[in-house]
Write an enzyme that holds these catalytic residues in place. Structure first.
Site, mmCIF file in Angstrom:
data_model
loop_
_atom_site.group_PDB
_atom_site.id
_atom_site.type_symbol
_atom_site.label_atom_id
_atom_site.label_comp_id
_atom_site.label_asym_id
_atom_site.label_seq_id
_atom_site.Cartn_x
_atom_site.Cartn_y
_atom_site.Cartn_z
ATOM 1 C CG ASP A 103 37.205 53.769 30.452
ATOM 2 O OD1 ASP A 103 37.924 54.525 29.780
ATOM 3 O OD2 ASP A 103 37.466 53.463 31.631
ATOM 4 C CG HIS A 118 43.942 45.345 26.946
ATOM 5 N ND1 HIS A 118 44.057 45.259 28.319
ATOM 6 C CD2 HIS A 118 45.052 44.755 26.442
ATOM 7 C CE1 HIS A 118 45.198 44.646 28.624
ATOM 8 N NE2 HIS A 118 45.820 44.338 27.504
ATOM 9 C CB CYS A 129 33.592 38.393 7.432
ATOM 10 S SG CYS A 129 32.434 39.704 7.867
ATOM 11 C CB CYS A 147 28.085 39.564 10.469
ATOM 12 S SG CYS A 147 28.897 40.171 9.019
ATOM 13 C CB CYS A 149 29.487 36.592 6.871
ATOM 14 S SG CYS A 149 30.138 36.614 8.549
ATOM 15 C CB THR A 187 47.714 49.024 35.561
ATOM 16 O OG1 THR A 187 47.804 47.661 35.129
ATOM 17 C CG2 THR A 187 49.078 49.668 35.516
ATOM 18 C CG ASN A 212 48.110 50.649 42.151
ATOM 19 O OD1 ASN A 212 47.354 50.410 43.093
ATOM 20 N ND2 ASN A 212 48.096 49.942 41.033
ATOM 21 C CD GLU A 214 45.662 48.039 47.823
ATOM 22 O OE1 GLU A 214 46.483 47.400 48.518
ATOM 23 O OE2 GLU A 214 44.645 48.593 48.279
HETATM 24 C C1 BJW Z 1 43.810 52.634 41.950
HETATM 25 C C2 BJW Z 1 42.634 53.261 42.236
HETATM 26 C C3 BJW Z 1 42.702 54.646 42.272
HETATM 27 C C4 BJW Z 1 42.165 51.228 42.212
HETATM 28 N N1 BJW Z 1 43.851 55.265 42.044
HETATM 29 N N2 BJW Z 1 44.961 53.152 41.714
HETATM 30 C C5 BJW Z 1 50.861 33.074 32.579
HETATM 31 C C6 BJW Z 1 51.874 33.965 32.888
HETATM 32 C C7 BJW Z 1 52.010 35.179 32.187
HETATM 33 C C8 BJW Z 1 51.134 35.499 31.156
HETATM 34 C C9 BJW Z 1 50.128 34.615 30.865
HETATM 35 C C10 BJW Z 1 49.998 33.427 31.554
HETATM 36 N N3 BJW Z 1 48.922 32.770 31.062
HETATM 37 C C11 BJW Z 1 48.375 33.535 30.074
HETATM 38 C C12 BJW Z 1 49.110 34.655 29.939
HETATM 39 C C13 BJW Z 1 48.861 35.756 28.984
HETATM 40 C C14 BJW Z 1 47.704 36.603 29.416
HETATM 41 C C15 BJW Z 1 47.978 37.137 30.823
HETATM 42 O O1 BJW Z 1 48.675 38.126 31.012
HETATM 43 N N4 BJW Z 1 47.432 36.509 31.833
HETATM 44 C C16 BJW Z 1 47.728 36.892 33.222
HETATM 45 C C17 BJW Z 1 46.445 37.389 33.897
HETATM 46 C C18 BJW Z 1 48.330 35.700 33.898
HETATM 47 N N5 BJW Z 1 47.631 37.678 28.459
HETATM 48 C C19 BJW Z 1 46.934 37.575 27.326
HETATM 49 O O2 BJW Z 1 46.275 36.563 27.051
HETATM 50 C C20 BJW Z 1 47.043 38.716 26.350
HETATM 51 N N6 BJW Z 1 47.341 38.253 25.046
HETATM 52 C C21 BJW Z 1 48.462 37.607 24.780
HETATM 53 O O3 BJW Z 1 49.289 37.333 25.626
HETATM 54 O O4 BJW Z 1 48.594 37.277 23.440
HETATM 55 C C22 BJW Z 1 49.672 36.419 23.075
HETATM 56 C C23 BJW Z 1 49.106 35.026 23.026
HETATM 57 C C24 BJW Z 1 48.307 34.679 21.953
HETATM 58 C C25 BJW Z 1 47.827 33.374 21.886
HETATM 59 C C26 BJW Z 1 48.099 32.466 22.906
HETATM 60 C C27 BJW Z 1 48.879 32.873 23.999
HETATM 61 C C28 BJW Z 1 49.382 34.160 24.044
HETATM 62 C C29 BJW Z 1 45.717 39.435 26.243
HETATM 63 C C30 BJW Z 1 45.318 40.100 27.515
HETATM 64 C C31 BJW Z 1 43.933 40.738 27.360
HETATM 65 C C32 BJW Z 1 43.426 41.272 28.667
HETATM 66 N N7 BJW Z 1 42.034 41.551 28.522
HETATM 67 C C33 BJW Z 1 41.336 42.199 29.619
HETATM 68 C C34 BJW Z 1 39.842 42.326 29.221
HETATM 69 C C35 BJW Z 1 39.672 43.465 28.183
HETATM 70 C C36 BJW Z 1 38.267 43.668 27.775
HETATM 71 C C37 BJW Z 1 37.360 44.000 28.934
HETATM 72 O O5 BJW Z 1 37.569 44.986 29.669
HETATM 73 O O6 BJW Z 1 36.415 43.258 29.126
HETATM 74 O O7 BJW Z 1 41.877 43.500 29.874
HETATM 75 S S1 BJW Z 1 41.516 41.381 31.184
HETATM 76 C C38 BJW Z 1 41.576 42.838 32.156
HETATM 77 O O8 BJW Z 1 42.893 42.982 32.768
HETATM 78 C C39 BJW Z 1 41.451 43.998 31.161
HETATM 79 C C40 BJW Z 1 42.439 44.988 31.714
HETATM 80 O O9 BJW Z 1 42.817 45.911 30.705
HETATM 81 C C41 BJW Z 1 43.559 44.105 32.192
HETATM 82 C C42 BJW Z 1 44.468 44.761 33.212
HETATM 83 O O10 BJW Z 1 43.767 45.067 34.365
HETATM 84 P P1 BJW Z 1 44.116 46.393 35.162
HETATM 85 O O11 BJW Z 1 43.778 47.572 34.333
HETATM 86 O O12 BJW Z 1 45.493 46.323 35.670
HETATM 87 O O13 BJW Z 1 43.025 46.349 36.331
HETATM 88 P P2 BJW Z 1 43.100 45.634 37.763
HETATM 89 O O14 BJW Z 1 41.727 45.560 38.291
HETATM 90 O O15 BJW Z 1 43.876 44.387 37.701
HETATM 91 O O16 BJW Z 1 43.957 46.660 38.657
HETATM 92 C C43 BJW Z 1 43.488 47.928 39.050
HETATM 93 C C44 BJW Z 1 44.573 48.585 39.869
HETATM 94 O O17 BJW Z 1 44.180 49.912 40.166
HETATM 95 C C45 BJW Z 1 44.836 47.882 41.215
HETATM 96 O O18 BJW Z 1 46.243 47.681 41.349
HETATM 97 C C46 BJW Z 1 44.332 48.885 42.263
HETATM 98 O O19 BJW Z 1 45.136 48.904 43.438
HETATM 99 C C47 BJW Z 1 44.462 50.187 41.515
HETATM 100 N N8 BJW Z 1 43.502 51.198 41.896
HETATM 101 N N9 BJW Z 1 41.625 52.253 42.387
HETATM 102 C C48 BJW Z 1 44.953 54.497 41.769
HETATM 103 N N10 BJW Z 1 41.582 55.345 42.560
HETATM 104 ZN ZN ZN Z 2 30.751 38.765 9.066
#
Ligand code: BJW
Ligand code: ZN
Length: 248
Positions: A103, A118, A129, A147, A149, A187, A212, A214
């Site tokens: 953001d 991310h 491309c 694009c 392309c 997170t 956090n 939680e």
């Molecule tokens: C407060 C609060 C307040 C609230 N004060 N606190 C099985 C096991 C392990 C790993 C994997 C698996 N299967 C697949 C995977 C890999 C996968 C993964 O991790 N999956 C798991 C979910 C199981 N990871 C990937 O695919 C990553 N790439 C990768 O591994 O590449 C290698 C590879 C390549 C090819 C093949 C295989 C592997 C990429 C991950 C990309 C994540 N993308 C997203 C979307 C981004 C774009 C968008 O925003 O649209 O990123 S998903 C989403 O989750 C986003 C976030 O950045 C990310 C993390 O979420 P976050 O920030 O933790 O948010 P929440 O909502 O989960 O938590 C909020 C927290 O705040 C909570 O705890 C609340 O309590 C707290 N809170 N208010 C303080 N006021």
């Molecule tokens: Zn292109």
């Protein structure tokens, strides 16, 4: 809600502090998190929206989802948590923010050194491309564009199954091995590889503090868990640190 004396002493003596953030830090700016009961994944399926196959299957649907979120992002303001994180720069020799958020609110709050693991919702590129489309007009167009392309233009964010930007990962992991203190803020510590970062810092001797409302898979390993909204507790950390350093 008071940060411990140990934390304040560690901060007062720190050369390098990392602030690792997730969606929770922006929740108080009105931006939805992912995994809470009213979060994005409760309403939308990650399988349908946050991976490259979904985009190739239905680019318009995925594009519209991002345009709606972009609108929320541009209307939002940094909150007291973002601002306090930026203020840490005035009190500690080196502060680096490592965020999973797309953001741009840390930049807008004034943090000078921000690593985006991310990607950013504020940029686009061609899926075929990889040409960049940074003109802000793409942030409001409701039709998905193509694009020169012929490839579709997509947001510059990291979807499931995609690699994180190599430079960002390498620098973050290097910093985690050198940090004196790491804050993990708002997170769920569930998405890899980003979730590994606090554990790398722990292994290398950093003092790790989780802010956090939680508990998460990190909580039991962290030196401290401050179970309060980041917009409340981070300004308190800054205030107390100023006092410890005799600046108030
Ligand atoms: C407060 C609060 C307040 C609230 N004060 N606190 C099985 C096991 C392990 C790993 C994997 C698996 N299967 C697949 C995977 C890999 C996968 C993964 O991790 N999956 C798991 C979910 C199981 N990871 C990937 O695919 C990553 N790439 C990768 O591994 O590449 C290698 C590879 C390549 C090819 C093949 C295989 C592997 C990429 C991950 C990309 C994540 N993308 C997203 C979307 C981004 C774009 C968008 O925003 O649209 O990123 S998903 C989403 O989750 C986003 C976030 O950045 C990310 C993390 O979420 P976050 O920030 O933790 O948010 P929440 O909502 O989960 O938590 C909020 C927290 O705040 C909570 O705890 C609340 O309590 C707290 N809170 N208010 C303080 N006021
Ligand atoms: Zn292109």
């Amino acid at each position: 809600m008071q940060p411990s004396n140990t934390l304040l002493q560690r901060l007062a003596n720190a050369r390098l502090v990392l602030v690792f953030t997730g969606a929770g830090v922006s929740a108080e700016s009105g931006i939805a998190t992912f995994r809470s009961p009213d979060g994005l994944w409760a309403k939308f399926s990650p399988q349908e929206l946050a991976n490259v196959d979904a985009f190739l299957r239905n680019p318009q649907l995925v594009w519209e989802w991002y345009q709606a979120r972009r609108q929320a992002i541009t209307e939002a303001e940094p909150n007291a948590g973002h601002v306090a994180i930026a203020k840490l720069q005035e009190l500690i020799p080196k502060v680096v923010v490592i965020t999973q958020n797309i953001d741009g609110l840390h930049h807008r709050a004034g943090s000078g050194d921000v690593i985006e693991l991310h990607g950013s919702a504020l940029r686009n590129f061609c899926i075929r491309c990889r040409r960049r489309y940074d003109d802000p007009k793409f942030l409001t167009l409701q039709e998905v564009q193509q694009c020169q392309c012929g490839g579709f233009i997509r947001p510059d964010v990291v979807w499931f199954g995609e690699m994180l930007p190599t430079e960002a990962v390498e620098r973050s992991w290097r910093l985690a091995a050198e940090a004196n203190v790491l804050f993990s803020v708002g997170t769920s510590s569930q998405v890899w590889p980003a979730a590994e970062l606090p554990f790398v810092a722990l292994e290398h001797g950093a003092y790790v503090v989780e802010i956090n409302t939680e508990t998460t898979p990190l909580t039991a390993q962290a030196h401290e868990h401050l179970p309060f909204p980041s917009g409340n507790v981070l300004p308190e950390v800054v205030r107390m640190l100023r006092r410890v350093k005799g600046e108030e």
